[in-house]
Design a protein around this motif. Structure first.
Motif, PDB file in Angstrom:
ATOM      1  N   VAL A 157      -2.284  -6.064  18.411  1.00  0.00           N
ATOM      2  CA  VAL A 157      -1.321  -7.243  16.698  1.00  0.00           C
ATOM      3  C   VAL A 157      -0.946  -6.238  16.113  1.00  0.00           C
ATOM      4  N   ILE A 158      -0.039  -5.713  15.493  1.00  0.00           N
ATOM      5  CA  ILE A 158       0.035  -5.788  13.907  1.00  0.00           C
ATOM      6  C   ILE A 158       0.756  -5.980  13.299  1.00  0.00           C
ATOM      7  N   ILE A 159       0.036  -6.918  11.908  1.00  0.00           N
ATOM      8  CA  ILE A 159       1.072  -7.842  11.469  1.00  0.00           C
ATOM      9  C   ILE A 159       1.708  -6.799  10.142  1.00  0.00           C
ATOM     10  N   LEU A 160       3.073  -6.640   9.980  1.00  0.00           N
ATOM     11  CA  LEU A 160       3.461  -5.602   8.935  1.00  0.00           C
ATOM     12  C   LEU A 160       3.912  -6.855   8.176  1.00  0.00           C
ATOM     13  N   GLU A 161       3.335  -6.854   6.136  1.00  0.00           N
ATOM     14  CA  GLU A 161       3.694  -7.713   6.265  1.00  0.00           C
ATOM     15  C   GLU A 161       4.287  -7.476   4.046  1.00  0.00           C
ATOM     16  N   GLY A 162       5.817  -7.443   3.855  1.00  0.00           N
ATOM     17  CA  GLY A 162       6.093  -7.402   2.309  1.00  0.00           C
ATOM     18  C   GLY A 162       6.894  -7.776   2.342  1.00  0.00           C
ATOM     19  N   ILE A 163       7.429  -7.463   0.908  1.00  0.00           N
ATOM     20  CA  ILE A 163       8.777  -8.256  -0.094  1.00  0.00           C
ATOM     21  C   ILE A 163      10.032  -7.176   1.270  1.00  0.00           C
ATOM     22  N   LEU A 164       9.948  -6.233   1.568  1.00  0.00           N
ATOM     23  CA  LEU A 164      10.801  -5.444   1.880  1.00  0.00           C
ATOM     24  C   LEU A 164      11.114  -4.854   3.431  1.00  0.00           C
ATOM     25  N   VAL A 165       9.947  -5.532   4.594  1.00  0.00           N
ATOM     26  CA  VAL A 165       9.711  -4.531   5.499  1.00  0.00           C
ATOM     27  C   VAL A 165      10.445  -5.138   6.441  1.00  0.00           C
ATOM     28  N   PRO A 187      13.636  -0.865  -3.309  1.00  0.00           N
ATOM     29  CA  PRO A 187      13.755  -0.580  -1.584  1.00  0.00           C
ATOM     30  C   PRO A 187      12.818   0.797  -2.046  1.00  0.00           C
ATOM     31  N   LEU A 188      13.630   1.161  -3.028  1.00  0.00           N
ATOM     32  CA  LEU A 188      13.179   3.007  -3.432  1.00  0.00           C
ATOM     33  C   LEU A 188      11.893   3.282  -3.830  1.00  0.00           C
ATOM     34  N   ALA A 189      11.016   1.767  -4.310  1.00  0.00           N
ATOM     35  CA  ALA A 189       9.933   2.248  -4.734  1.00  0.00           C
ATOM     36  C   ALA A 189       8.707   3.211  -3.514  1.00  0.00           C
ATOM     37  N   PHE A 190       9.502   2.092  -2.574  1.00  0.00           N
ATOM     38  CA  PHE A 190       8.327   2.209  -1.108  1.00  0.00           C
ATOM     39  C   PHE A 190       9.106   3.661  -0.826  1.00  0.00           C
ATOM     40  N   ASP A 191       7.944   4.142  -0.061  1.00  0.00           N
ATOM     41  CA  ASP A 191       8.179   5.370   0.824  1.00  0.00           C
ATOM     42  C   ASP A 191       8.201   5.186   2.516  1.00  0.00           C
ATOM     43  N   ASN A 192       9.041   4.495   2.509  1.00  0.00           N
ATOM     44  CA  ASN A 192       8.725   3.774   3.790  1.00  0.00           C
ATOM     45  C   ASN A 192       9.373   5.030   5.077  1.00  0.00           C
ATOM     46  N   ASP A 193       9.036   6.689   4.745  1.00  0.00           N
ATOM     47  CA  ASP A 193       8.872   7.214   5.854  1.00  0.00           C
ATOM     48  C   ASP A 193       7.730   7.481   6.644  1.00  0.00           C
ATOM     49  N   TYR A 198       0.739  -1.058  -0.047  1.00  0.00           N
ATOM     50  CA  TYR A 198       0.084   0.042  -0.114  1.00  0.00           C
ATOM     51  C   TYR A 198       1.048   1.217   0.240  1.00  0.00           C
ATOM     52  N   TYR A 199       1.850   1.084   0.343  1.00  0.00           N
ATOM     53  CA  TYR A 199       3.195   2.019   0.306  1.00  0.00           C
ATOM     54  C   TYR A 199       4.011   2.580  -0.571  1.00  0.00           C
ATOM     55  N   TYR A 200       3.458   2.597  -1.634  1.00  0.00           N
ATOM     56  CA  TYR A 200       4.591   2.493  -3.068  1.00  0.00           C
ATOM     57  C   TYR A 200       4.612   3.466  -2.975  1.00  0.00           C
ATOM     58  N   LYS A 201       5.893   4.766  -3.559  1.00  0.00           N
ATOM     59  CA  LYS A 201       5.671   6.199  -3.545  1.00  0.00           C
ATOM     60  C   LYS A 201       4.327   6.905  -4.612  1.00  0.00           C
ATOM     61  N   ASP A 202       4.192   8.243  -4.237  1.00  0.00           N
ATOM     62  CA  ASP A 202       3.050   8.592  -5.198  1.00  0.00           C
ATOM     63  C   ASP A 202       3.939   9.109  -6.024  1.00  0.00           C
ATOM     64  N   GLN A 203       3.382   8.475  -6.939  1.00  0.00           N
ATOM     65  CA  GLN A 203       4.390   9.349  -8.492  1.00  0.00           C
ATOM     66  C   GLN A 203       3.934  10.131  -9.725  1.00  0.00           C
ATOM     67  N   SER A 204       2.245  11.088  -8.626  1.00  0.00           N
ATOM     68  CA  SER A 204       1.883  11.540  -9.784  1.00  0.00           C
ATOM     69  C   SER A 204       2.493  13.157 -10.190  1.00  0.00           C
ATOM     70  N   HIS A 205       3.610  13.096  -9.646  1.00  0.00           N
ATOM     71  CA  HIS A 205       4.274  14.533 -10.196  1.00  0.00           C
ATOM     72  C   HIS A 205       5.588  13.956 -11.447  1.00  0.00           C
ATOM     73  N   LEU A 206       5.329  12.927 -11.865  1.00  0.00           N
ATOM     74  CA  LEU A 206       6.183  11.798 -13.066  1.00  0.00           C
ATOM     75  C   LEU A 206       5.167  11.514 -14.538  1.00  0.00           C
ATOM     76  N   PRO A 207       5.596  11.675 -15.646  1.00  0.00           N
ATOM     77  CA  PRO A 207       4.716  11.328 -16.270  1.00  0.00           C
ATOM     78  C   PRO A 207       4.151  10.356 -16.373  1.00  0.00           C
ATOM     79  N   PHE A 208       3.721   9.755 -17.180  1.00  0.00           N
ATOM     80  CA  PHE A 208       3.099   8.112 -17.115  1.00  0.00           C
ATOM     81  C   PHE A 208       3.887   7.524 -18.208  1.00  0.00           C
TER      82      PHE A 208
END
Length: 212
Positions: free
Chosen positions: A108-116, A63-69, A42-52
């Motif tokens: 209980v919080i489960i955080l799931e993802g390829i790069l967590v 890793p840089l595809a995710f908005d980890n902040d 769900y936390y992939y970066k917002d890319q609305s500023h980039l052309p399609f």
């Protein structure tokens, strides 16, 4: 609240490793309790500023595809028992959607993802770090079946993506995070013993955290 604190479980593993099955099994067990699932997808970066055209080049396994902040900020809020508005990603537009999903805090919080497990700041928030370790041949077979059946992809395109992106990213970024795991579960969702052990461990922590 006193010392009451949610249990945070990180579940990582390559695409097709069975980490979602493990996640679901743990989630199902605690379903009557206060539990939530936070997916890194769900936390992939917002890319609305980039052309399609540029958005189409997104490498979703990097890793840089995710908005980890944002993910870390949200996880910290949940640990403090504050609700969040989970972002939604639009895969047709390859950017973040305008929609959000309100999410209340749980015990209980489960955080799931390829790069967590890749970001140290995320790891520091976890009580239990899991890595689901499945052989590459099984992972690609599962990915093929899923992408062809559910996403209408051709065999050639799945193989091409696997060889050019998924496999190198797995070897470079995902596999190395195994060293940070407290527990490595071989063969994902079929490993009932490992899942039972996890459930028992989570209960112990919940008792220590004065929740159960």
């Amino acid at each position: 609240m006193g010392n009451k604190k949610p249990v945070v479980i990180g579940i990582a593993g390559g695409s097709g490793s069975g980490k979602t099955t493990v996640t679901k099994a743990i989630y199902e067990y605690f379903k009557g309790h206060s539990i939530l699932l936070l997916e890194q997808d769900y936390y992939y970066k917002d890319q609305s500023h980039l052309p399609f055209e540029e958005r189409l080049q997104t490498n979703y396994d990097h890793p840089l595809a995710f908005d980890n902040d944002l993910l870390i900020e949200h996880l910290q809020s949940l640990v403090e028992y504050e609700s969040i508005n989970k972002p939604v990603y639009d895969y047709t537009l390859h950017t973040r959607s305008q929609d959000v999903i309100p999410q209340e805090a749980k015990d209980v919080i489960i955080l799931e993802g390829i790069l967590v497990l890749e970001d140290e700041r995320l790891r520091d928030l976890m009580d239990i770090k899991l890595y689901v370790d499945t052989d590459a041949d099984l992972r690609i077979i599962r990915r093929m079946l899923r992408d062809i059946k559910e996403r209408g992809r051709t065999l050639e395109s799945v193989v091409d993506q696997y060889v050019t992106v998924v496999r190198p990213m797995h070897n470079q970024f995902i596999e190395p995070t195994k060293r940070y795991a407290d527990i490595i579960i071989p063969e994902g969702g079929q490993n009932h013993v490992a899942i039972d052990l996890m459930v028992t461990k989570i209960q112990t922590i919940l008792e220590q955290n004065a929740i159960l």
